[in-house]
Design a protein around this motif. Structure first.
Motif, mmCIF file in Angstrom:
data_model
loop_
_atom_site.group_PDB
_atom_site.id
_atom_site.type_symbol
_atom_site.label_atom_id
_atom_site.label_comp_id
_atom_site.label_asym_id
_atom_site.label_seq_id
_atom_site.Cartn_x
_atom_site.Cartn_y
_atom_site.Cartn_z
ATOM 1 N N PHE A 266 1.574 -3.690 -7.373
ATOM 2 C CA PHE A 266 0.877 -3.361 -6.138
ATOM 3 C C PHE A 266 0.512 -4.607 -5.344
ATOM 4 C CE2 PHE A 266 -3.244 -2.849 -3.982
ATOM 5 C CZ PHE A 266 -2.948 -1.832 -3.090
ATOM 6 N N ASP A 267 -0.054 -5.593 -6.028
ATOM 7 C CA ASP A 267 -0.694 -6.722 -5.350
ATOM 8 C C ASP A 267 0.255 -7.537 -4.488
ATOM 9 O OD1 ASP A 267 -1.541 -6.135 -8.187
ATOM 10 O OD2 ASP A 267 -3.391 -7.051 -7.463
ATOM 11 N N ARG A 270 1.403 -5.584 -1.419
ATOM 12 C CA ARG A 270 0.269 -5.360 -0.523
ATOM 13 C C ARG A 270 -0.118 -6.635 0.211
ATOM 14 N NH1 ARG A 270 -1.142 -0.887 1.821
ATOM 15 N NH2 ARG A 270 -3.135 -1.143 2.841
ATOM 16 N N GLY A 274 2.380 -5.616 3.005
ATOM 17 C CA GLY A 274 1.655 -4.368 3.183
ATOM 18 C C GLY A 274 2.528 -3.136 3.036
ATOM 19 N N SER A 280 7.910 -1.114 0.540
ATOM 20 C CA SER A 280 6.887 -0.439 -0.243
ATOM 21 C C SER A 280 7.441 0.040 -1.586
ATOM 22 C CB SER A 280 6.323 0.761 0.529
ATOM 23 O OG SER A 280 5.202 1.322 -0.135
ATOM 24 N N ASN A 284 2.040 1.057 -4.161
ATOM 25 C CA ASN A 284 1.558 0.776 -2.817
ATOM 26 C C ASN A 284 1.574 2.031 -1.943
ATOM 27 O OD1 ASN A 284 0.938 -1.396 -0.640
ATOM 28 N ND2 ASN A 284 2.645 -0.262 0.229
ATOM 29 N N TYR A 287 -1.278 4.333 -2.751
ATOM 30 C CA TYR A 287 -2.513 3.898 -2.093
ATOM 31 C C TYR A 287 -2.509 4.286 -0.614
ATOM 32 C CZ TYR A 287 -5.863 0.723 0.082
ATOM 33 O OH TYR A 287 -6.890 0.195 0.831
ATOM 34 N N ASN A 288 -1.393 4.042 0.051
ATOM 35 C CA ASN A 288 -1.317 4.366 1.482
ATOM 36 C C ASN A 288 -1.519 5.857 1.738
ATOM 37 O OD1 ASN A 288 -0.866 1.740 2.328
ATOM 38 N ND2 ASN A 288 1.361 1.918 2.252
#
Length: 328
Positions: A266-267, A270, A274, A280, A284, A287-288
């Motif tokens: 993820f990190d 992101r 982003g 993606s 990620n 989360y979105n």
């Protein structure tokens, strides 16, 4: 920013926290009391209950109950007010944006473990028993001390872009300009931008693979190595026919660890993009969908699918560990 803390407004949460702490210690106290009064034959079982009970309670509260709730939410609409059946899963496997996410995740899972293991193995063999072995391992392991967010910020500067007439601040574009090339926006052009993100993950994890595999190489019995050399084995034959078979369990550990770590990545994505420009991945996008777009059902479906992907890897690792124990 308001730094005032209103205890009255937060009282219900504080009461719940206090109740949880009191209940936890009450459970421990009750188990100790029963253990003290129990017959000797039953104390072994109570010992196990005391040790496992709190962990099982926390596991249920922190993992099992949220897992069940997430699964239920995956069959509901965005605001969790209506059952929609398998619509969220159908979206995952039919819509172009979701298919791009799955494709990127597949690329990460295939490329990262392979590169990390290969680089770590070659590096471990090359520096083994050399004069500066400790220094070489320290340098390659150093990125492990950096968080994924920190590494993402560092590599954003490495890939930074400025127009051709301006001074470049990105290391990669500066090298390109130095050799007469044109600076590129490395993180904006799919699918090559996904590969540039993968480089960051490999840079971080190669040290882990090197340390694990180097320890395994040093554990190879010297008799096997000497026998292979007496038989006239070349360095390449030694590598493929002696070293790799002997450290196979360590290689599997590295590959499995990297597969699981890559699936939940993820990190880096992101921090660096982003998830834009078709970069993606599942975590990620989960989360979105859940927190940015208000689509709790789709986010939950992605979470469930991610969990399903991890299960076979975990099962394989458990079986592998059991086989190693039986072999010993």
């Amino acid at each position: 920013m308001d730094l005032n803390f209103d205890f009255a407004a937060e009282q219900p949460k504080l009461v719940q926290l206090l109740i949880g702490v009191v209940a936890f210690f009450a459970f421990i106290g009750l188990m100790l009391l029963l253990l003290d009064r129990a017959p000797m034959r039953q104390r072994a079982r109570l010992h196990a209950l005391i040790l496992l009970g709190p962990a099982l309670i926390l596991l249920g509260i922190g993992l099992i109950i949220p897992g069940i709730r997430t699964t239920l939410l995956s069959f509901m609409n965005g605001d969790s007010s209506t059952w929609v059946g398998f619509e969220n899963y159908a979206w995952m496997f039919t819509q172009p944006e979701a298919l791009t996410v799955l494709r990127n995740t597949l690329i990460w899972v295939l490329v990262v473990p392979l590169l990390v293991t290969a680089i770590g193995l070659v590096y471990a063999v090359v520096v083994d028993n050399t004069r500066f072995e400790s220094l070489a391992k320290s340098l390659v392991f150093l990125p492990m001390a950096i968080s994924f967010v920190g590494a993402g910020i560092i590599w954003r500067f490495v890939y930074a872009y400025r127009p051709e007439e301006a001074d470049q601040i990105g290391l990669l574009n500066q090298i390109v300009v130095f050799f007469g090339g044109t600076p590129q926006q490395w993180l904006l052009e799919p699918p090559i931008n996904t590969l540039f993100l993968i480089v960051v993950m490999v840079w971080i994890q190669a040290g882990f693979a090197t340390v694990v595999l180097s320890a395994a190489i040093k554990g190879i019995p010297s008799e096997i190595v000497e026998a292979a050399r007496l038989d006239g084995a070349s360095p390449i034959q030694m590598f493929f026919r002696v070293t790799i078979p002997a450290i196979r369990p360590a290689v599997i550990v590295v590959v499995v660890t990297q597969c699981i770590g890559t699936l939940k990545l993820f990190d880096i994505v992101r921090t660096m993009t982003g998830g834009q420009f078709d970069t993606s991945v599942i975590a990620n996008e989960m989360y979105n969908q859940s927190f940015r777009y208000g689509e709790t059902g789709k986010g939950s479906a992605l979470a469930v699918f991610l969990f399903v992907l991890v299960i076979p890897i975990v099962i394989y690792q458990i079986r592998n560990l059991r086989q190693q124990r039986e072999a010993r």
